[in-house]
Design a protein around this motif. Structure first.
Motif, short mmCIF file in Angstrom:
data_model
loop_
_atom_site.label_atom_id
_atom_site.label_comp_id
_atom_site.label_asym_id
_atom_site.label_seq_id
_atom_site.Cartn_x
_atom_site.Cartn_y
_atom_site.Cartn_z
N TRP A 80 1.41 3.60 15.49
CA TRP A 80 1.44 2.71 14.34
C TRP A 80 2.64 2.93 13.43
O TRP A 80 2.87 2.14 12.52
CB TRP A 80 0.13 2.78 13.57
CG TRP A 80 -0.11 4.05 12.82
CD1 TRP A 80 -0.53 5.24 13.34
CD2 TRP A 80 0.02 4.25 11.42
NE1 TRP A 80 -0.65 6.17 12.35
CE2 TRP A 80 -0.33 5.59 11.15
CE3 TRP A 80 0.41 3.43 10.36
CZ2 TRP A 80 -0.30 6.13 9.87
CZ3 TRP A 80 0.43 3.97 9.09
CH2 TRP A 80 0.08 5.30 8.86
N ASP A 127 -7.74 -2.15 11.85
CA ASP A 127 -7.17 -0.82 11.69
C ASP A 127 -6.79 -0.63 10.24
O ASP A 127 -6.75 -1.59 9.46
CB ASP A 127 -5.95 -0.66 12.60
CG ASP A 127 -5.76 0.77 13.08
OD1 ASP A 127 -6.19 1.70 12.37
OD2 ASP A 127 -5.20 0.95 14.17
N ILE A 130 -0.33 -0.11 9.72
CA ILE A 130 0.70 -0.42 10.70
C ILE A 130 2.05 -0.31 10.00
O ILE A 130 2.28 -0.99 9.00
CB ILE A 130 0.49 -1.79 11.36
CG1 ILE A 130 1.39 -1.96 12.58
CG2 ILE A 130 0.69 -2.92 10.39
CD1 ILE A 130 1.01 -3.12 13.47
N LEU A 139 -6.63 -4.47 8.28
CA LEU A 139 -5.63 -5.18 9.06
C LEU A 139 -6.21 -5.60 10.41
O LEU A 139 -6.91 -4.83 11.06
CB LEU A 139 -4.40 -4.30 9.32
CG LEU A 139 -3.50 -4.02 8.13
CD1 LEU A 139 -2.39 -3.06 8.54
CD2 LEU A 139 -2.90 -5.28 7.58
N VAL A 141 -5.24 -6.09 14.02
CA VAL A 141 -4.17 -5.66 14.92
C VAL A 141 -4.42 -6.28 16.29
O VAL A 141 -5.46 -6.05 16.90
CB VAL A 141 -4.11 -4.12 15.02
CG1 VAL A 141 -3.03 -3.69 16.00
CG2 VAL A 141 -3.85 -3.51 13.65
N ASP A 152 1.63 -3.78 19.34
CA ASP A 152 0.58 -4.07 18.37
C ASP A 152 1.22 -4.88 17.25
O ASP A 152 2.25 -4.48 16.71
CB ASP A 152 0.00 -2.79 17.76
CG ASP A 152 -0.93 -2.04 18.69
OD1 ASP A 152 -1.46 -2.67 19.62
OD2 ASP A 152 -1.13 -0.83 18.46
N GLY A 154 0.40 -6.57 13.46
CA GLY A 154 -0.56 -6.48 12.38
C GLY A 154 -0.56 -7.69 11.47
O GLY A 154 0.49 -8.19 11.08
#
Length: 187
Positions: A80, A127, A130, A139, A141, A152, A154
Motif C-alpha cells: 500500500w 482498507d 493507500i 477506502l 480498494v 490496487d 483506491g
C-alpha cells in the motif's frame, strides 16, 4: 532606561536578520519541493515499463452501480505504500465510478479516465489506507491485473456506506467473468 529602550528597539527592527531568515526558509522550502518533484519523476522513470492503460470503450453498457467520490491513486497489489505514478495512476482526483458487465470505468475530470476491463478485475475490499491516504476502513480498494502487474486502486465514495455493495458487485462480476472464460476455454 533610554539605553535599554533603544537596545530593545534595535532588536525589534533588525530587518536584515529577519529578511535573511525569511529568504533562507523560502530557499529550504523550494529545495524540499524540488526534491519531492525529483522523486516523483524518478518513480515515473522506474515504472516506465508499465504498458499503456486500456482505452475507454465508447459504450460500457448499462451500469450495475454508479458512485461519485475521489480516486486516491494506485499501488502495486499488496504494497500500500508503493505508489504507481506511470500513466497518471498516481494522481489524486475527483472521480465518477461506473461498474458494468464489461468492466469498471473511472471518470476523472481534469485527468485521463481509467478503464479496467472485467477480465482484469480480481477483487475488491475495504482498507484503511493507500499511498498517502489513511482512513480507518474507509477506502474501497479494487485489485486488478494490468498485463501481468497486479495493482490496487483506491477510491473513497462520497457515501462510504456504499462500499459494501461495490465489493459484492465486483466480486460477483469477477466470478461471472472467470466462469465465462473457463466455459469458453473448454469449448
Amino acid at each position: 532606561m533610554t539605553a535599554e529602550l533603544a537596545e530593545q528597539q534595535a532588536r525589534v527592527t533588525d530587518w536584515p536578520g529577519y529578511i535573511g531568515w525569511t529568504v533562507g526558509l523560502l530557499i529550504l522550502i523550494a529545495l524540499v519541493y524540488w526534491l519531492m518533484r525529483q522523486g516523483w519523476n524518478w518513480r515515473r522513470t522506474i515504472q516506465s515499463d508499465l504498458p499503456p492503460l486500456p482505452g475507454v470503450p465508447e459504450d460500457i453498457g448499462p451500469a450495475i452501480l454508479k458512485a461519485e467520490g475521489r480516486y486516491h491513486g494506485s499501488t502495486t497489489a499488496g504494497n500500500w505504500l508503493d505508489r504507481v505514478v506511470a500513466h497518471g495512476l498516481g494522481t489524486r482526483s475527483l472521480a465518477q465510478l461506473a461498474l458494468s458487465e464489461q468492466g469498471l470505468l473511472v471518470r476523472r475530470p481534469g485527468d485521463e479516465d481509467l478503464w479496467i476491463p472485467a477480465a482484469q478485475l480480481t477483487g475488491a475490499r475495504t482498507d484503511s489506507g493507500i499511498a498517502g491516504k489513511v482512513v480507518p476502513a474507509g477506502l474501497l480498494v479494487v485489485t486488478w491485473d494490468h498485463q501481468g502487474t497486479a495493482l490496487d486502486s483506491g477510491f473513497r465514495a462520497d457515501h462510504p456506506d456504499e462500499h459494501a455493495a461495490w465489493i459484492q458487485a465486483i466480486d460477483a462480476l469477477v466470478t461471472r467473468t472467470k466462469t465465462k472464460n473457463t466455459e469458453e476455454a473448454a469449448s
